[in-house]
Motif scaffolding. Structure first.
Motif, PDB file in Angstrom:
ATOM      1  N   LEU A  25       0.830  -1.204   0.000  1.00 30.29           N
ATOM      2  CA  LEU A  25       0.000   0.000   0.000  1.00 30.29           C
ATOM      3  C   LEU A  25       0.868   1.258   0.000  1.00 30.29           C
ATOM      4  CD1 LEU A  25      -2.785  -1.068   2.512  1.00 30.29           C
ATOM      5  CD2 LEU A  25      -3.137  -0.456   0.101  1.00 30.29           C
ATOM      6  N   LEU A  26       1.927   1.227   0.783  1.00 30.56           N
ATOM      7  CA  LEU A  26       2.849   2.353   0.809  1.00 30.56           C
ATOM      8  C   LEU A  26       3.508   2.544  -0.562  1.00 30.56           C
ATOM      9  CD1 LEU A  26       4.376   4.526   2.444  1.00 30.56           C
ATOM     10  CD2 LEU A  26       6.077   2.771   2.998  1.00 30.56           C
ATOM     11  N   SER A  27       3.869   1.450  -1.203  1.00 23.55           N
ATOM     12  CA  SER A  27       4.473   1.521  -2.536  1.00 23.55           C
ATOM     13  C   SER A  27       3.501   2.138  -3.537  1.00 23.55           C
ATOM     14  CB  SER A  27       4.881   0.124  -3.005  1.00 23.55           C
ATOM     15  OG  SER A  27       5.800  -0.472  -2.116  1.00 23.55           O
ATOM     16  N   LEU A  28       2.234   1.703  -3.466  1.00 21.54           N
ATOM     17  CA  LEU A  28       1.216   2.258  -4.356  1.00 21.54           C
ATOM     18  C   LEU A  28       1.048   3.752  -4.104  1.00 21.54           C
ATOM     19  CD1 LEU A  28      -1.069   1.925  -6.444  1.00 21.54           C
ATOM     20  CD2 LEU A  28      -2.594   1.335  -4.537  1.00 21.54           C
ATOM     21  N   THR A  29       1.005   4.128  -2.831  1.00 23.54           N
ATOM     22  CA  THR A  29       0.848   5.538  -2.470  1.00 23.54           C
ATOM     23  C   THR A  29       2.009   6.368  -3.009  1.00 23.54           C
ATOM     24  OG1 THR A  29      -0.311   4.906  -0.439  1.00 23.54           O
ATOM     25  CG2 THR A  29       0.551   7.139  -0.546  1.00 23.54           C
ATOM     26  N   TRP A  34      10.126 -14.696  -3.654  1.00 25.20           N
ATOM     27  CA  TRP A  34       8.921 -13.890  -3.818  1.00 25.20           C
ATOM     28  C   TRP A  34       8.997 -12.601  -3.008  1.00 25.20           C
ATOM     29  CZ3 TRP A  34       5.973 -12.446   0.314  1.00 25.20           C
ATOM     30  CH2 TRP A  34       6.084 -13.202   1.487  1.00 25.20           C
ATOM     31  N   ALA A  35       9.591 -12.659  -1.808  1.00 17.84           N
ATOM     32  CA  ALA A  35       9.710 -11.459  -0.977  1.00 17.84           C
ATOM     33  C   ALA A  35      10.666 -10.454  -1.624  1.00 17.84           C
ATOM     34  CB  ALA A  35      10.184 -11.823   0.420  1.00 17.84           C
ATOM     35  N   LYS A  36      11.769 -10.951  -2.157  1.00 23.36           N
ATOM     36  CA  LYS A  36      12.709 -10.059  -2.840  1.00 23.36           C
ATOM     37  C   LYS A  36      12.045  -9.375  -4.023  1.00 23.36           C
ATOM     38  CE  LYS A  36      16.818 -12.710  -1.502  1.00 23.36           C
ATOM     39  NZ  LYS A  36      17.926 -13.584  -1.951  1.00 23.36           N
ATOM     40  N   VAL A  48      10.378  -4.849  -7.222  1.00 24.67           N
ATOM     41  CA  VAL A  48       9.535  -4.270  -8.277  1.00 24.67           C
ATOM     42  C   VAL A  48       9.034  -2.867  -7.907  1.00 24.67           C
ATOM     43  CG1 VAL A  48       7.388  -4.526  -9.574  1.00 24.67           C
ATOM     44  CG2 VAL A  48       8.882  -6.505  -9.233  1.00 24.67           C
ATOM     45  N   PRO A  49       8.394  -2.671  -6.738  1.00 22.81           N
ATOM     46  CA  PRO A  49       7.962  -1.307  -6.385  1.00 22.81           C
ATOM     47  C   PRO A  49       9.128  -0.322  -6.295  1.00 22.81           C
ATOM     48  CG  PRO A  49       6.892  -2.920  -4.972  1.00 22.81           C
ATOM     49  CD  PRO A  49       7.971  -3.636  -5.705  1.00 22.81           C
ATOM     50  N   SER A  50      10.253  -0.787  -5.744  1.00 22.77           N
ATOM     51  CA  SER A  50      11.409   0.105  -5.619  1.00 22.77           C
ATOM     52  C   SER A  50      11.897   0.566  -6.981  1.00 22.77           C
ATOM     53  CB  SER A  50      12.544  -0.608  -4.872  1.00 22.77           C
ATOM     54  OG  SER A  50      12.156  -0.938  -3.553  1.00 22.77           O
ATOM     55  N   ILE A 106       9.284   3.077  -8.509  1.00 21.39           N
ATOM     56  CA  ILE A 106       9.318   4.390  -7.853  1.00 21.39           C
ATOM     57  C   ILE A 106      10.606   5.123  -8.189  1.00 21.39           C
ATOM     58  CG2 ILE A 106       9.419   5.525  -5.588  1.00 21.39           C
ATOM     59  CD1 ILE A 106       7.495   3.296  -4.612  1.00 21.39           C
ATOM     60  N   LEU A 107      11.714   4.409  -8.258  1.00 22.47           N
ATOM     61  CA  LEU A 107      12.983   5.026  -8.639  1.00 22.47           C
ATOM     62  C   LEU A 107      12.907   5.584 -10.059  1.00 22.47           C
ATOM     63  CD1 LEU A 107      15.941   5.668  -8.041  1.00 22.47           C
ATOM     64  CD2 LEU A 107      16.519   3.373  -8.870  1.00 22.47           C
ATOM     65  N   ALA A 108      12.353   4.800 -10.979  1.00 18.06           N
ATOM     66  CA  ALA A 108      12.227   5.252 -12.366  1.00 18.06           C
ATOM     67  C   ALA A 108      11.311   6.470 -12.464  1.00 18.06           C
ATOM     68  CB  ALA A 108      11.694   4.113 -13.234  1.00 18.06           C
ATOM     69  N   ALA A 109      10.180   6.433 -11.741  1.00 17.70           N
ATOM     70  CA  ALA A 109       9.249   7.567 -11.755  1.00 17.70           C
ATOM     71  C   ALA A 109       9.877   8.809 -11.141  1.00 17.70           C
ATOM     72  CB  ALA A 109       7.974   7.194 -11.003  1.00 17.70           C
TER      73      ALA A 109
END
Length: 222
Positions: free
Chosen positions: A58-62, A188-190, A195-197, A200-203
């Motif tokens: 959720l934090l990643s989405l936000t 799966w945890a990695k 993926v979100p990191s 967000i870095l690219a954005a």
């Protein structure tokens, strides 16, 4: 978080009333369906893990919606208003899942955590640096939510500077999960963290380049 307009504030409060009601109802339901001590079942251990991962997603989405909204990505599709509301709603949901994460850690007796060790950095001996990153990130997130809610009472420059903390906070939460999580060694945890990191870095880089290009054009336009 983006600016919260006045018409959104009462729905914000109503949403939190419903969320808190769900939290306490879940607490009662768990106590009724799992009356055995925490040491005798894995309910709270699973709760801590699943709630922690959900809060991170959720934090990643936000964070992703916040970065892309301010960079104007959604303006061309005329989705800025919808994405901003989704950004605010996902931000509100982070804290309840953090609550479940902390509650699960406290109730699970396989690795005991005291109240102070959950809210005071370096108060516990279990991976103190990684746990401290999570605690400091929680306080930072609360600050971001509160300053968004009372945005009109703050200086615009001060608000922007405060919200720059969102970037190091997200990095700290990611490190907290990788270094303190019991599932961090799994593939799966990695992937959940990577993926979100990366997105967000690219954005963030695209947003920075756009802002830099805009600043560079201003003197010539003048």
């Amino acid at each position: 978080m983006q600016l919260m307009a006045k018409p959104q504030r009462w729905p914000f409060l109503y949403t939190w009333i419903v969320i808190l009601g769900m939290v306490f109802a879940s607490y009662a339901l768990t106590a009724l369906t799992n009356p055995a001590p925490a040491s005798a079942n894995l309910t709270h251990w699973y709760m801590a893990r699943s709630a922690g991962m959900t809060a991170y997603l959720l934090l990643s989405l936000t964070a992703f919606l916040g970065v892309t909204t301010t960079s104007g990505v959604w303006d061309k599709l005329k989705l800025r208003k919808l994405v901003t509301q989704l950004h605010q709603f996902s931000a509100m949901l982070v804290l309840p899942f953090v609550f479940f994460h902390l509650w699960g850690l406290y109730e699970d007796k396989t690795l005991p955590f005291s109240i102070s060790s959950l809210f005071v950095p370096f108060a516990d001996t279990y991976r103190p640096a990684a746990v401290a990153l999570g605690i400091l990130s929680l306080y930072t997130w609360v600050l971001l939510v509160l300053t968004s809610y009372f945005r009109e009472r703050l200086n615009a420059t001060a608000w922007r500077r405060i919200h720059l903390l969102a970037f190091p906070m997200f990095a700290a939460v990611t490190l907290h999960g990788l270094l303190a999580g019991s599932d961090s060694h799994t593939a799966w945890a990695k992937l959940v963290y990577a993926v979100p990191s990366a997105l967000i870095l690219a954005a963030s880089i695209a947003r920075w380049r756009k802002a830099r290009s805009k600043t560079a054009r201003q003197p010539s336009a003048a």
